[in-house]
Design a protein around this motif. Structure first.
Motif, mmCIF file in Angstrom:
data_model
loop_
_atom_site.group_PDB
_atom_site.id
_atom_site.type_symbol
_atom_site.label_atom_id
_atom_site.label_comp_id
_atom_site.label_asym_id
_atom_site.label_seq_id
_atom_site.Cartn_x
_atom_site.Cartn_y
_atom_site.Cartn_z
ATOM 1 N N ARG A 192 0.830 -1.206 0.000
ATOM 2 C CA ARG A 192 0.000 0.000 0.000
ATOM 3 C C ARG A 192 0.869 1.262 0.000
ATOM 4 N NH1 ARG A 192 -5.340 0.179 1.386
ATOM 5 N NH2 ARG A 192 -5.201 -1.914 0.486
ATOM 6 N N LEU A 193 1.963 1.247 0.740
ATOM 7 C CA LEU A 193 2.857 2.405 0.760
ATOM 8 C C LEU A 193 3.483 2.634 -0.611
ATOM 9 C CD1 LEU A 193 4.637 1.937 4.215
ATOM 10 C CD2 LEU A 193 2.757 3.480 3.654
ATOM 11 N N ASP A 194 3.794 1.564 -1.322
ATOM 12 C CA ASP A 194 4.299 1.707 -2.689
ATOM 13 C C ASP A 194 3.269 2.403 -3.571
ATOM 14 O OD1 ASP A 194 6.750 0.500 -2.197
ATOM 15 O OD2 ASP A 194 6.020 -1.507 -2.682
ATOM 16 N N ALA A 195 2.010 2.012 -3.420
ATOM 17 C CA ALA A 195 0.943 2.629 -4.220
ATOM 18 C C ALA A 195 0.767 4.096 -3.836
ATOM 19 C CB ALA A 195 -0.363 1.861 -4.015
ATOM 20 N N PHE A 196 0.832 4.392 -2.553
ATOM 21 C CA PHE A 196 0.728 5.783 -2.098
ATOM 22 C C PHE A 196 1.860 6.628 -2.681
ATOM 23 C CE2 PHE A 196 -1.606 4.782 2.169
ATOM 24 C CZ PHE A 196 -2.748 4.478 1.457
ATOM 25 N N ALA A 197 3.057 6.053 -2.714
ATOM 26 C CA ALA A 197 4.205 6.787 -3.247
ATOM 27 C C ALA A 197 3.979 7.183 -4.702
ATOM 28 C CB ALA A 197 5.469 5.936 -3.115
ATOM 29 N N VAL A 212 2.151 16.310 2.507
ATOM 30 C CA VAL A 212 1.827 14.980 3.014
ATOM 31 C C VAL A 212 1.650 15.108 4.525
ATOM 32 C CG1 VAL A 212 2.593 12.593 3.270
ATOM 33 C CG2 VAL A 212 3.157 13.874 1.185
ATOM 34 N N ILE A 213 0.466 14.734 5.009
ATOM 35 C CA ILE A 213 0.153 14.865 6.427
ATOM 36 C C ILE A 213 -0.019 13.475 7.014
ATOM 37 C CG2 ILE A 213 -1.469 15.786 8.139
ATOM 38 C CD1 ILE A 213 -2.241 17.902 6.040
ATOM 39 N N GLY A 214 0.728 13.167 8.057
ATOM 40 C CA GLY A 214 0.630 11.887 8.729
ATOM 41 C C GLY A 214 0.161 12.067 10.158
ATOM 42 N N HIS A 215 -1.018 11.528 10.467
ATOM 43 C CA HIS A 215 -1.546 11.615 11.826
ATOM 44 C C HIS A 215 -1.319 10.301 12.547
ATOM 45 C CE1 HIS A 215 -5.011 11.445 14.819
ATOM 46 N NE2 HIS A 215 -4.310 12.488 15.214
ATOM 47 N N SER A 217 -0.177 6.942 13.772
ATOM 48 C CA SER A 217 0.715 5.939 13.188
ATOM 49 C C SER A 217 1.215 6.337 11.808
ATOM 50 C CB SER A 217 0.014 4.585 13.104
ATOM 51 O OG SER A 217 -0.252 4.061 14.384
ATOM 52 N N SER A 218 0.472 7.177 11.114
ATOM 53 C CA SER A 218 0.942 7.629 9.805
ATOM 54 C C SER A 218 2.044 8.668 9.908
ATOM 55 C CB SER A 218 -0.227 8.167 8.972
ATOM 56 O OG SER A 218 -0.941 7.093 8.382
ATOM 57 N N SER A 219 2.418 9.062 11.126
ATOM 58 C CA SER A 219 3.608 9.895 11.254
ATOM 59 C C SER A 219 4.834 9.128 10.793
ATOM 60 C CB SER A 219 3.780 10.377 12.701
ATOM 61 O OG SER A 219 3.880 9.283 13.603
ATOM 62 N N PHE A 220 4.889 7.815 11.071
ATOM 63 C CA PHE A 220 6.020 7.043 10.555
ATOM 64 C C PHE A 220 5.713 6.449 9.182
ATOM 65 C CE2 PHE A 220 3.978 4.063 13.689
ATOM 66 C CZ PHE A 220 3.644 3.003 12.857
ATOM 67 N N LEU A 221 4.452 6.141 8.896
ATOM 68 C CA LEU A 221 4.123 5.645 7.560
ATOM 69 C C LEU A 221 4.338 6.732 6.508
ATOM 70 C CD1 LEU A 221 0.846 3.656 8.363
ATOM 71 C CD2 LEU A 221 3.149 2.730 8.025
ATOM 72 N N GLY A 222 4.056 7.982 6.855
ATOM 73 C CA GLY A 222 4.294 9.088 5.932
ATOM 74 C C GLY A 222 5.769 9.240 5.605
ATOM 75 N N ILE A 223 6.622 9.038 6.604
ATOM 76 C CA ILE A 223 8.069 9.069 6.368
ATOM 77 C C ILE A 223 8.461 7.988 5.367
ATOM 78 C CG2 ILE A 223 10.301 8.561 7.445
ATOM 79 C CD1 ILE A 223 9.447 11.302 8.208
ATOM 80 N N GLU A 224 7.911 6.801 5.548
ATOM 81 C CA GLU A 224 8.242 5.697 4.640
ATOM 82 C C GLU A 224 7.749 5.971 3.223
ATOM 83 O OE1 GLU A 224 8.337 1.526 6.550
ATOM 84 O OE2 GLU A 224 6.658 2.565 7.512
ATOM 85 N N VAL A 225 6.582 6.561 3.100
ATOM 86 C CA VAL A 225 6.064 6.886 1.779
ATOM 87 C C VAL A 225 6.989 7.866 1.066
ATOM 88 C CG1 VAL A 225 4.244 8.136 0.574
ATOM 89 C CG2 VAL A 225 3.642 6.389 2.216
ATOM 90 N N LEU A 226 7.371 8.920 1.758
ATOM 91 C CA LEU A 226 8.242 9.922 1.140
ATOM 92 C C LEU A 226 9.599 9.330 0.791
ATOM 93 C CD1 LEU A 226 7.303 13.028 3.295
ATOM 94 C CD2 LEU A 226 6.976 12.772 0.821
ATOM 95 N N ASP A 227 10.098 8.432 1.601
ATOM 96 C CA ASP A 227 11.363 7.771 1.285
ATOM 97 C C ASP A 227 11.228 6.958 0.004
ATOM 98 O OD1 ASP A 227 14.086 6.980 1.813
ATOM 99 O OD2 ASP A 227 13.300 5.038 2.466
ATOM 100 N N ARG A 228 10.099 6.311 -0.184
ATOM 101 C CA ARG A 228 9.867 5.564 -1.428
ATOM 102 C C ARG A 228 9.815 6.502 -2.626
ATOM 103 N NH1 ARG A 228 7.986 1.988 2.384
ATOM 104 N NH2 ARG A 228 7.497 -0.163 1.718
ATOM 105 N N VAL A 229 9.156 7.653 -2.467
ATOM 106 C CA VAL A 229 9.089 8.618 -3.560
ATOM 107 C C VAL A 229 10.489 9.090 -3.930
ATOM 108 C CG1 VAL A 229 8.216 10.863 -4.295
ATOM 109 C CG2 VAL A 229 6.777 9.383 -2.894
ATOM 110 N N LEU A 230 11.282 9.448 -2.927
ATOM 111 C CA LEU A 230 12.626 9.953 -3.178
ATOM 112 C C LEU A 230 13.535 8.892 -3.787
ATOM 113 C CD1 LEU A 230 13.017 12.011 0.118
ATOM 114 C CD2 LEU A 230 12.856 12.950 -2.207
ATOM 115 N N ALA A 231 13.321 7.628 -3.412
ATOM 116 C CA ALA A 231 14.128 6.558 -3.990
ATOM 117 C C ALA A 231 13.840 6.398 -5.483
ATOM 118 C CB ALA A 231 13.850 5.243 -3.263
ATOM 119 N N ARG A 232 12.586 6.613 -5.881
ATOM 120 C CA ARG A 232 12.211 6.478 -7.288
ATOM 121 C C ARG A 232 12.502 7.741 -8.081
ATOM 122 N NH1 ARG A 232 6.271 3.656 -6.163
ATOM 123 N NH2 ARG A 232 7.076 1.997 -4.814
#
Length: 386
Positions: A192-197, A212-215, A217-232
């Protein structure tokens, strides 16, 4: 991105629409919230917001289906999984670090699990007591029925404690999700995080800014999403479309202190070091379901690359709701946890609706707070509370 919440996404649209009316009245703003639309792939819920001539497309990135598959869990799974999880965390030194870096939040999490243990013990005790009342209680079959009776009692108790005031089932299952995700065992969430990215990356160049707003548990999930975006796309945020990350009710150290959360800590370090993505951490010392006293980087043993990374603002509860209302709500932990997503009674305080949909760009507000031109009702610090 919402937290560990199985409710339908339209719940958040309803909350936003209701609070936008309050914000409009309190601040003299003209705010219109459009109808929600679910995407065909089921990954998001979109609606339009117009506030004083500024148009915002608000997208709720959905993972409520993943939450609903895990909460509420069957009691048999909890009875097996909870002791195994806490044995692992204690053996790896997590509990000691967690208590040191997140004192109040750790009391809530540990306390809820102790309540769960008490409910288990009570269920078995009550079952044994009821069996002892049977006229033929000395027969072996009577005692063999005790475990099944105890399980039925525990099931009833867990159903009752799903909600306020303690939310035992919710927080026990949320803890299990957090550490399963730290361990890399939550495959559906990773997909799901890949799809969000991909969805976030697609907005680059098509909007005035991306936030990107993470409330929770999404405070850490949002970090992971952005890391995926930056990696791509290493140039994401550098082509002229400003990108910001806003963590609200953050619980980042909850997962990063787990020794097995190697990938999460690496994502945190990379996003923290990326100057193309602004980062604001909105904190509240009155929110027992967040970790607010420590910089999430230092608490996670990740060095902060620069000062004010993230920029932190601390919001007072008195600016959001009146004291008479606070008396009714302060022990409703989840209601208080959501308060930062609601309208502020003080027109000069942090207000979620005005912040995300108002005329001032979010990246400009973050830069203003970082440079010291502080919000009248929110103070900025490098580390810890004011």
């Amino acid at each position: 991105m919402p937290g560990f919440d199985p409710r339908a996404p339209e719940t958040y649209w309803g909350l936003f629409r209701r609070e936008s009316r309050l914000t409009a009245a309190r601040r003299g703003m003209a705010i219109t919230v459009g109808d929600p639309e679910r995407s065909a792939d089921g990954l998001r819920l979109d609606w339009r917001v117009e506030a004083d001539g500024t148009e915002t497309r608000y997208t709720l990135l959905r993972w409520d289906d993943i939450v609903a598959a895990r909460f509420p869990r069957g009691n048999a799974r909890r009875l097996l999984a909870v002791p195994a999880l806490w044995w692992r965390l204690w053996r790896m030194g997590y509990v000691r670090r967690f208590r040191r870096e997140a004192r109040r939040f750790s009391r809530v999490i540990v306390g809820v699990h102790l309540i769960y243990l008490a409910l288990v013990v009570f269920s078995f005790g009550a079952a044994l007591g009821l069996v002892g009342l049977l006229p033929d209680w000395t027969r072996p079959w009577s005692w063999l029925s005790a475990p099944a009776l105890a399980y039925a009692i525990l099931s009833g108790l867990m159903a009752v404690t799903r909600g306020k005031p303690f939310y035992v089932a919710h927080l026990v299952d949320d803890t299990a999700f957090t550490h399963d995700h730290a361990d890399g065992r939550e495959a559906r969430m990773n997909a799901r995080l890949d799809a969000f990215a991909d969805l976030i990356r697609a907005a680059d160049g098509r909007a005035g800014e991306i936030v990107v707003i993470g409330h929770s548990s999404s405070s850490f999930l949002g970090i992971e999403v952005l890391d995926r975006v930056l990696a791509r796309d290493p140039e994401f945020g550098r082509r002229g479309t400003p990108v910001s990350f806003v963590s609200i009710g953050s619980v980042i150290p909850w997962i990063t202190l787990d020794p097995r959360a190697v990938a999460m800590r690496a994502s945190l370090a990379r996003v923290a070091a990326c100057d193309a993505v602004g980062w604001l951490d909105v904190r509240a010392k009155w929110d027992w379901l967040s970790i607010h006293k420590r910089n999430p980087l230092s608490a996670s043993r990740v060095p902060a690359p620069t000062a004010h990374r993230p920029v932190e603002i601390h919001v007072r509860i008195e600016d959001l709701i009146e004291k008479r209302i606070l008396k009714r709500r302060k022990w409703n932990l989840f209601r208080m946890h959501f308060q930062l997503l609601m309208s502020s009674r003080d027109p000069h305080a942090f207000d979620y609706v005005a912040f995300v949909a108002g005329p001032e760009p979010v990246h400009a507000a973050i830069r203003r707070w970082r440079d010291g031109a502080e919000h009248p009702k929110a103070r900025v610090t490098e580390q810890g509370p004011v």
